[in-house]
Design a protein around this motif. Structure first.
Motif, mmCIF file in Angstrom:
data_model
loop_
_atom_site.group_PDB
_atom_site.id
_atom_site.type_symbol
_atom_site.label_atom_id
_atom_site.label_comp_id
_atom_site.label_asym_id
_atom_site.label_seq_id
_atom_site.Cartn_x
_atom_site.Cartn_y
_atom_site.Cartn_z
ATOM 1 N N GLN A 99 8.036 16.918 2.602
ATOM 2 C CA GLN A 99 9.041 16.646 3.649
ATOM 3 C C GLN A 99 9.327 15.144 3.779
ATOM 4 O OE1 GLN A 99 10.825 18.749 5.091
ATOM 5 N NE2 GLN A 99 9.759 20.659 5.489
ATOM 6 N N HIS A 100 8.823 14.351 2.839
ATOM 7 C CA HIS A 100 8.918 12.887 2.971
ATOM 8 C C HIS A 100 10.359 12.404 3.127
ATOM 9 C CE1 HIS A 100 8.399 8.595 1.682
ATOM 10 N NE2 HIS A 100 7.488 8.713 2.607
ATOM 11 N N GLY A 101 11.277 12.982 2.350
ATOM 12 C CA GLY A 101 12.684 12.595 2.445
ATOM 13 C C GLY A 101 13.248 12.841 3.830
ATOM 14 N N ALA A 102 12.854 13.958 4.428
ATOM 15 C CA ALA A 102 13.327 14.285 5.782
ATOM 16 C C ALA A 102 12.751 13.310 6.815
ATOM 17 C CB ALA A 102 12.960 15.724 6.134
ATOM 18 N N PHE A 103 11.482 12.903 6.621
ATOM 19 C CA PHE A 103 10.899 11.897 7.531
ATOM 20 C C PHE A 103 11.646 10.572 7.399
ATOM 21 C CE2 PHE A 103 7.225 14.758 7.785
ATOM 22 C CZ PHE A 103 6.944 14.685 9.142
ATOM 23 N N LEU A 104 11.944 10.163 6.156
ATOM 24 C CA LEU A 104 12.683 8.915 5.960
ATOM 25 C C LEU A 104 14.073 9.003 6.584
ATOM 26 C CD1 LEU A 104 11.744 7.837 2.320
ATOM 27 C CD2 LEU A 104 10.832 6.977 4.497
ATOM 28 N N ALA A 105 14.711 10.169 6.467
ATOM 29 C CA ALA A 105 16.036 10.365 7.071
ATOM 30 C C ALA A 105 15.964 10.237 8.593
ATOM 31 C CB ALA A 105 16.602 11.727 6.665
ATOM 32 N N ALA A 106 14.794 10.535 9.161
ATOM 33 C CA ALA A 106 14.576 10.393 10.609
ATOM 34 C C ALA A 106 14.017 8.996 10.939
ATOM 35 C CB ALA A 106 13.631 11.475 11.115
ATOM 36 N N ASP A 107 14.132 8.055 9.965
ATOM 37 C CA ASP A 107 13.665 6.679 10.130
ATOM 38 C C ASP A 107 12.197 6.631 10.546
ATOM 39 O OD1 ASP A 107 14.050 3.981 9.833
ATOM 40 O OD2 ASP A 107 14.817 3.668 11.864
ATOM 41 N N THR A 108 11.383 7.475 9.883
ATOM 42 C CA THR A 108 9.971 7.613 10.229
ATOM 43 C C THR A 108 9.110 7.396 8.994
ATOM 44 O OG1 THR A 108 10.541 9.199 11.971
ATOM 45 C CG2 THR A 108 8.244 9.176 11.218
ATOM 46 N N LEU A 109 8.191 6.441 9.088
ATOM 47 C CA LEU A 109 7.231 6.188 8.022
ATOM 48 C C LEU A 109 5.995 7.052 8.241
ATOM 49 C CD1 LEU A 109 7.373 2.286 7.949
ATOM 50 C CD2 LEU A 109 8.484 3.874 6.371
ATOM 51 N N VAL A 110 5.394 7.525 7.161
ATOM 52 C CA VAL A 110 4.205 8.366 7.226
ATOM 53 C C VAL A 110 3.036 7.629 6.573
ATOM 54 C CG1 VAL A 110 3.148 10.528 6.422
ATOM 55 C CG2 VAL A 110 5.553 10.505 7.152
ATOM 56 N N PHE A 111 1.884 7.652 7.239
ATOM 57 C CA PHE A 111 0.647 7.122 6.671
ATOM 58 C C PHE A 111 -0.470 8.129 6.907
ATOM 59 C CE2 PHE A 111 3.055 3.300 7.677
ATOM 60 C CZ PHE A 111 2.886 2.535 6.525
ATOM 61 N N GLY A 112 -1.244 8.396 5.860
ATOM 62 C CA GLY A 112 -2.457 9.201 6.003
ATOM 63 C C GLY A 112 -3.629 8.262 6.237
ATOM 64 N N VAL A 113 -4.594 8.690 7.058
ATOM 65 C CA VAL A 113 -5.749 7.849 7.385
ATOM 66 C C VAL A 113 -7.031 8.670 7.254
ATOM 67 C CG1 VAL A 113 -6.836 6.360 9.126
ATOM 68 C CG2 VAL A 113 -4.343 6.673 9.145
ATOM 69 N N SER A 114 -8.005 8.139 6.512
ATOM 70 C CA SER A 114 -9.353 8.712 6.518
ATOM 71 C C SER A 114 -10.350 7.591 6.278
ATOM 72 C CB SER A 114 -9.511 9.813 5.465
ATOM 73 O OG SER A 114 -9.767 9.258 4.192
ATOM 74 N N ARG A 115 -11.641 7.952 6.302
ATOM 75 C CA ARG A 115 -12.689 6.943 6.109
ATOM 76 C C ARG A 115 -12.967 6.688 4.634
ATOM 77 N NH1 ARG A 115 -17.159 9.295 10.206
ATOM 78 N NH2 ARG A 115 -16.829 11.050 8.808
ATOM 79 N N ASP A 116 -12.296 7.419 3.737
ATOM 80 C CA ASP A 116 -12.515 7.215 2.308
ATOM 81 C C ASP A 116 -12.102 5.806 1.895
ATOM 82 O OD1 ASP A 116 -13.338 9.924 1.383
ATOM 83 O OD2 ASP A 116 -11.385 10.477 2.198
ATOM 84 N N GLY A 117 -12.691 5.316 0.802
ATOM 85 C CA GLY A 117 -12.367 3.990 0.286
ATOM 86 C C GLY A 117 -11.035 3.980 -0.447
ATOM 87 N N LEU A 118 -10.562 2.780 -0.735
ATOM 88 C CA LEU A 118 -9.251 2.635 -1.389
ATOM 89 C C LEU A 118 -9.216 3.258 -2.783
ATOM 90 C CD1 LEU A 118 -8.225 -0.946 -0.240
ATOM 91 C CD2 LEU A 118 -7.174 1.231 0.420
ATOM 92 N N LYS A 119 -10.321 3.192 -3.536
ATOM 93 C CA LYS A 119 -10.337 3.775 -4.883
ATOM 94 C C LYS A 119 -10.128 5.288 -4.800
ATOM 95 C CE LYS A 119 -13.085 3.432 -9.155
ATOM 96 N NZ LYS A 119 -12.739 4.655 -9.765
ATOM 97 N N SER A 120 -10.844 5.931 -3.897
ATOM 98 C CA SER A 120 -10.685 7.371 -3.678
ATOM 99 C C SER A 120 -9.250 7.686 -3.246
ATOM 100 C CB SER A 120 -11.679 7.852 -2.615
ATOM 101 O OG SER A 120 -11.439 9.206 -2.288
ATOM 102 N N HIS A 121 -8.725 6.862 -2.323
ATOM 103 C CA HIS A 121 -7.347 7.047 -1.841
ATOM 104 C C HIS A 121 -6.328 6.921 -2.975
ATOM 105 C CE1 HIS A 121 -8.130 7.588 2.290
ATOM 106 N NE2 HIS A 121 -7.765 6.416 2.785
ATOM 107 N N GLU A 122 -6.501 5.903 -3.814
ATOM 108 C CA GLU A 122 -5.556 5.703 -4.927
ATOM 109 C C GLU A 122 -5.551 6.914 -5.856
ATOM 110 O OE1 GLU A 122 -3.276 3.500 -5.093
ATOM 111 O OE2 GLU A 122 -3.995 1.638 -4.203
ATOM 112 N N ASN A 123 -6.742 7.451 -6.154
ATOM 113 C CA ASN A 123 -6.844 8.631 -7.025
ATOM 114 C C ASN A 123 -6.179 9.847 -6.382
ATOM 115 O OD1 ASN A 123 -8.263 7.160 -8.919
ATOM 116 N ND2 ASN A 123 -10.268 7.804 -8.172
ATOM 117 N N PHE A 124 -6.452 10.063 -5.104
ATOM 118 C CA PHE A 124 -5.891 11.198 -4.353
ATOM 119 C C PHE A 124 -4.363 11.088 -4.309
ATOM 120 C CE2 PHE A 124 -5.668 13.266 0.124
ATOM 121 C CZ PHE A 124 -5.581 14.542 -0.407
ATOM 122 N N LYS A 125 -3.884 9.885 -3.998
ATOM 123 C CA LYS A 125 -2.441 9.649 -3.883
ATOM 124 C C LYS A 125 -1.751 9.898 -5.234
ATOM 125 C CE LYS A 125 0.873 6.036 -2.974
ATOM 126 N NZ LYS A 125 1.119 4.637 -3.180
ATOM 127 N N ALA A 126 -2.347 9.374 -6.307
ATOM 128 C CA ALA A 126 -1.750 9.526 -7.642
ATOM 129 C C ALA A 126 -1.763 10.989 -8.083
ATOM 130 C CB ALA A 126 -2.505 8.661 -8.651
#
Length: 157
Positions: A55-82
């Protein structure tokens, strides 16, 4: 001190994927969704992230940025995101500063053992940095649609 509905959210800064520093003050003028989730690459968290991705395009159309937050480290986040093709950044909250601010650390039980973990929660912050809606104890099915509807309503004023 934690966040309160219809009150300004205290400024914060946190490390995110793509080498970004996310600072609330720098995001004024756009609506913001912060969704807190327990752990990268687990089934519920993956499904939830995919919902925001789809739904990211619809959030952007509503002028809304999305961020996910957890306690995981950046390396784990980069892998998950990719791996999931997330078009938004994931914030690493290893020191739990954001978790404390949004009061999302709760006592949980797994296989009879108690531990402190992130209670799946989502927050919608308006263009002026005011908390407009919160969802706590989130169940994944249908959740992203509810957040999107709230963001669209906020956009329409």
């Amino acid at each position: 001190m934690s966040v309160t509905l219809d009150q300004p959210v205290a400024d914060f800064q946190a490390a995110a994927t793509s080498g970004q520093q996310v600072r609330l003050a720098d995001l004024q003028g756009r609506n913001l969704v912060l969704y807190f989730y327990p752990k990268d690459s687990t089934p519920g968290c993956t499904t939830q992230g995919q919902g925001f991705r789809d739904q990211h395009g619809a959030f952007l159309a509503a002028d809304t940025l999305v961020f996910g937050v957890s306690r995981d480290g950046l390396k784990s986040h980069e892998n998950f995101k990719a791996k999931q093709g997330f078009p938004f950044e994931l914030i690493s909250d290893g020191d739990e500063a954001l978790c404390q601010l949004f009061d999302v650390i709760k006592l949980k039980k797994l296989y009879g053992k108690e531990y402190l973990g992130i209670d799946r929660s989502t927050f919608l912050i308006d263009k002026a940095g005011v908390l407009r809606q919160e969802w706590r104890g989130v169940k994944v099915p249908g959740h992203v649609d509810a957040v999107l509807a709230a963001a669209q309503a906020l956009q329409q004023g």
